[in-house]
Write an enzyme that holds these catalytic residues in place. Structure first.
Site, PDB file in Angstrom:
ATOM      1  CB  ALA A  10     109.784   7.337 -79.440  1.00 40.59           C
ATOM      2  NE  ARG A  15     107.529  -6.989 -84.600  1.00 40.08           N
ATOM      3  CZ  ARG A  15     106.436  -7.269 -83.881  1.00 40.08           C
ATOM      4  NH1 ARG A  15     105.612  -8.212 -84.269  1.00 40.08           N
ATOM      5  NH2 ARG A  15     106.166  -6.599 -82.785  1.00 40.08           N
ATOM      6  CG  ASP A 102     102.197   1.782 -82.651  1.00 36.85           C
ATOM      7  OD1 ASP A 102     101.467   2.215 -81.735  1.00 36.85           O
ATOM      8  OD2 ASP A 102     103.153   1.008 -82.443  1.00 36.85           O
ATOM      9  CD  GLU A 152     103.683  -4.068 -69.327  1.00 32.83           C
ATOM     10  OE1 GLU A 152     103.775  -4.451 -70.513  1.00 32.83           O
ATOM     11  OE2 GLU A 152     102.727  -3.387 -68.915  1.00 32.83           O
ATOM     12  CG  ASN A 167      97.560  -1.106 -70.273  1.00 34.85           C
ATOM     13  OD1 ASN A 167      96.693  -0.263 -70.473  1.00 34.85           O
ATOM     14  ND2 ASN A 167      98.858  -0.828 -70.209  1.00 34.85           N
ATOM     15  CE1 TYR A 364      94.486  16.993-123.529  1.00 39.37           C
ATOM     16  CE2 TYR A 364      95.268  18.384-125.327  1.00 39.37           C
ATOM     17  CZ  TYR A 364      95.107  18.150-123.977  1.00 39.37           C
ATOM     18  OH  TYR A 364      95.557  19.066-123.061  1.00 39.37           O
ATOM     19  CB  ALA A 378      86.415   9.231-133.995  1.00 40.35           C
TER      20      ALA A 378
HETATM   21  C1  UD1 Z   1     102.478  -1.570 -73.698  1.00 42.43           C
HETATM   22  C2  UD1 Z   1     102.040  -1.620 -72.258  1.00 42.43           C
HETATM   23  C3  UD1 Z   1     101.186  -2.861 -72.022  1.00 42.43           C
HETATM   24  C4  UD1 Z   1     100.010  -2.881 -72.988  1.00 42.43           C
HETATM   25  C5  UD1 Z   1     100.514  -2.755 -74.415  1.00 42.43           C
HETATM   26  C6  UD1 Z   1      99.362  -2.588 -75.374  1.00 42.43           C
HETATM   27  C7  UD1 Z   1     103.832  -0.552 -70.998  1.00 42.43           C
HETATM   28  C8  UD1 Z   1     105.006  -0.763 -70.155  1.00 42.43           C
HETATM   29  N1  UD1 Z   1     103.210  -1.642 -71.402  1.00 42.43           N
HETATM   30  O1  UD1 Z   1     103.321  -2.704 -73.897  1.00 42.43           O
HETATM   31  O2  UD1 Z   1     100.714  -2.893 -70.695  1.00 42.43           O
HETATM   32  O3  UD1 Z   1      99.273  -4.067 -72.821  1.00 42.43           O
HETATM   33  O4  UD1 Z   1     101.349  -1.592 -74.547  1.00 42.43           O
HETATM   34  O5  UD1 Z   1      99.869  -2.626 -76.677  1.00 42.43           O
HETATM   35  O6  UD1 Z   1     103.466   0.576 -71.265  1.00 42.43           O
HETATM   36  N2  UD1 Z   1     107.189   3.935 -76.926  1.00 42.43           N
HETATM   37  C9  UD1 Z   1     107.883   5.110 -76.992  1.00 42.43           C
HETATM   38  N3  UD1 Z   1     109.009   5.266 -76.246  1.00 42.43           N
HETATM   39  C10 UD1 Z   1     109.481   4.286 -75.423  1.00 42.43           C
HETATM   40  C11 UD1 Z   1     108.761   3.073 -75.387  1.00 42.43           C
HETATM   41  C12 UD1 Z   1     107.625   2.934 -76.134  1.00 42.43           C
HETATM   42  O7  UD1 Z   1     107.492   6.029 -77.720  1.00 42.43           O
HETATM   43  O8  UD1 Z   1     110.503   4.497 -74.791  1.00 42.43           O
HETATM   44  C13 UD1 Z   1     105.979   3.764 -77.731  1.00 42.43           C
HETATM   45  C14 UD1 Z   1     106.186   2.730 -78.815  1.00 42.43           C
HETATM   46  O9  UD1 Z   1     106.507   3.365 -80.029  1.00 42.43           O
HETATM   47  C15 UD1 Z   1     104.857   2.040 -78.919  1.00 42.43           C
HETATM   48  C16 UD1 Z   1     104.230   2.250 -77.551  1.00 42.43           C
HETATM   49  O10 UD1 Z   1     104.956   3.268 -76.915  1.00 42.43           O
HETATM   50  O11 UD1 Z   1     104.040   2.671 -79.860  1.00 42.43           O
HETATM   51  C17 UD1 Z   1     104.171   0.967 -76.743  1.00 42.43           C
HETATM   52  O12 UD1 Z   1     105.488   0.571 -76.442  1.00 42.43           O
HETATM   53  P1  UD1 Z   1     105.925  -0.946 -76.348  1.00 42.43           P
HETATM   54  O13 UD1 Z   1     107.293  -0.986 -75.837  1.00 42.43           O
HETATM   55  O14 UD1 Z   1     105.623  -1.623 -77.613  1.00 42.43           O
HETATM   56  O15 UD1 Z   1     104.967  -1.478 -75.203  1.00 42.43           O
HETATM   57  P2  UD1 Z   1     104.279  -2.883 -75.161  1.00 42.43           P
HETATM   58  O16 UD1 Z   1     105.296  -3.903 -74.826  1.00 42.43           O
HETATM   59  O17 UD1 Z   1     103.450  -3.094 -76.355  1.00 42.43           O
END
Ligand code: UD1
Ligand code: CA
Length: 453
Positions: A10, A15, A102, A152, A167, A364, A378
């Site tokens: 989601a 970027r 992703d 976090e 993580n 052709y 040719a």
């Molecule tokens: C998250 C982890 C972190 C980990 C990191 C690895 C949490 C709170 N933190 O952080 O511990 O080290 O990933 O990359 O989980 N997404 C949704 N809906 C939401 C929020 C996020 O679908 O409401 C999806 C995003 O599209 C993304 C993924 O979840 O693909 C990670 O979300 P993001 O907010 O980027 O978490 P990070 O800060 O990277």
């Protein structure tokens, strides 16, 4: 034990600076999300649910033919909230594995290991150790090594930020307990988000033993946020595929200059020169050689065949020992027999050319059936299209078509027939004879050029 997979997708993908949702951007010719779905399928997941948001119906629309559950997360309230939205779709599964749309190169083998290692407990976590852990959630462990919780980056103290075990985001948990924990997490953190990672602390507080596993390579858990990271992961992935081919006996002149966007199977001692692009399903027989700058799409190249530089082969078959190009274009349903020569600036579409025939220059051939040992001069053109319909041209074995002939289809050239150069052939030409269809050459005796007075 039956497994469900939730894929979080989601994210906004700001970027990427793109009209296309991030998870639909291609890696190796297929959407990022497709790679993750394939990994989930490879695990034999009983249910697969994708949480999508940004990009609306474009995301589910791109995978409409398969039976996945799609849940829209209208407001992006955090990873914990996102997983919670998917749980109603996780019916009849005992454990839930969380993946990311992703993070495309995660391998089923790694996931299987995580799932198996944590089979005896309610929670498994994929972690990794990074030289620079900035931005990631840190794994807090007790003195005896037990996992306690995840903090976090933005919520961490300096001491916690010094921890290099982080993580990956990938977790596997018992479905019912996960639902319970997710119902209890709060958003009292710096980002005001419901963190999936807060589940860890709740679980260990209840005495759950958290089992961790690590991926074999860090690229497996690399997420894509911008087009630079996408390009880097693409090169990594292509390099791995090239290495896999080389290990099995294919020579690749420069493994940094090959792109496989689909499947490529090569027999032994195949040689691939630089800048090859393969799309769809491509098979190349033993000892065949592909010259530089070729595009091969959904085609089969026979053993010992040679494709010379700058050729494009799509939906076609090339027989053993044939020679194609340079600058040849084989289009769908071109079927080139063994030891044929198809030369430069020759285009062939929907035509069978039997063993040993030669079509060497500037020609052709479309909607045709050409026998064995035929020589097509040719500049020959099969005039297969009358503006409304396509018509066939049939050329018998050992025929010889002089240069610059126009064969107006439907027309048949008999076996062993010869066609004079420059002929426009509108009627069938009999076997074994010379047929000419052009005005005779005349010389006007005593003719003089006009001259200025
Ligand atoms: C998250 C982890 C972190 C980990 C990191 C690895 C949490 C709170 N933190 O952080 O511990 O080290 O990933 O990359 O989980 N997404 C949704 N809906 C939401 C929020 C996020 O679908 O409401 C999806 C995003 O599209 C993304 C993924 O979840 O693909 C990670 O979300 P993001 O907010 O980027 O978490 P990070 O800060 O990277
Ligand atoms: Ca992230």
């Amino acid at each position: 034990m039956s497994l469900g997979v939730v894929i979080l997708a989601a994210g906004k993908g700001t970027r990427m600076r793109s009209a296309l949702p991030k998870v639909l951007h291609p890696l190796a010719g297929r959407p990022l999300l497709r790679h993750v779905l394939d990994a989930a399928e490879a695990l034999g997941a009983a249910r697969i649910c994708v949480v999508y948001g940004h990009g609306g119906e474009l995301v589910p629309g791109a995978f409409a033919d398969a039976a996945y559950a799609w849940v829209e997360q209208a407001e992006r309230l955090g990873t914990g909230h996102a997983v919670q939205q998917a749980l109603p779709a996780m019916t009849g599964v005992e454990r839930v594995l969380v993946l990311y749309g992703d993070v495309p190169l995660i391998e089923a083998e790694t996931l299987n290991r995580l799932v198996a290692d944590s089979a005896e407990t309610a929670l498994g976590l994929l972690t990794m150790t990074l030289d620079d852990p900035t931005g990631y959630g840190r794994i807090l462990r007790a003195g005896d090594g037990r996992v306690l919780r995840i903090v976090e980056h933005r919520d961490a103290t300096d001491a916690e930020r010094a921890i290099t075990e982080v993580n990956s985001g990938i977790i596997v948990a018992e479905r019912d307990r996960l639902a319970d924990w997710l119902g209890r997490i709060r958003n009292d953190n710096v980002q005001r988000e419901y963190y999936l990672t807060d589940v860890i602390g709740l679980a260990t507080g209840e005495g759950v033993d958290v089992v961790t596993a690590q991926p074999e390579r860090l690229e497996e858990v690399a997420g894509i946020n911008d087009r630079i990271q996408l390009a880097q992961l693409e090169r990594y992935h292509q390099r791995r595929r090239a290495e896999c081919l080389m290990r099995r006996g294919t020579s690749i002149m420069d493994p940094a200059r090959i792109d496989i966007r689909g499947t490529l199977e090569c027999g032994r001692d195949v040689v691939l020169d630089v800048n090859l692009i393969c799309e769809g399903r491509v098979r190349i027989g033993a000892s065949a050689r592909i010259g530089p700058n070729c595009l091969l799409k959904d085609c089969e190249i026979g053993p010992g065949a040679e494709v010379l530089p700058n050729s494009i082969i799509e939906g076609a078959r090339v027989g053993a020992g044939a020679r194609i190009g340079p600058f040849a274009r084989l289009r769908p349903e071109a079927d080139i027999g063994r030891d044929c020569h198809i030369g430069n600036f020759v285009e062939i579409k929907k035509a069978q050319i039997a063993e040993g025939s030669k079509v060497n220059h500037l020609t052709y051939i479309g909607d045709a059936e050409i026998g064995r040992g035929v020589n097509v001069g040719a500049g020959t053109i099969t005039c297969n299209y009358d503006g409304a319909y396509k018509h066939p041209t049939i050329i018998g074995d050992d025929a010889f078509i002089g240069s610059n002939a126009a064969l107006v289809a439907p027309v048949e050239i008999g076996p062993g027939a010869s066609i004079g150069a420059g002929s426009v052939i509108v009627k069938d030409a009999p076997a074994g004879q010379l047929t000419l269809a052009r005005s005779r050459q005349v010389t006007i005796e005593g003719w003089q050029r006009p001259r200025k007075k």
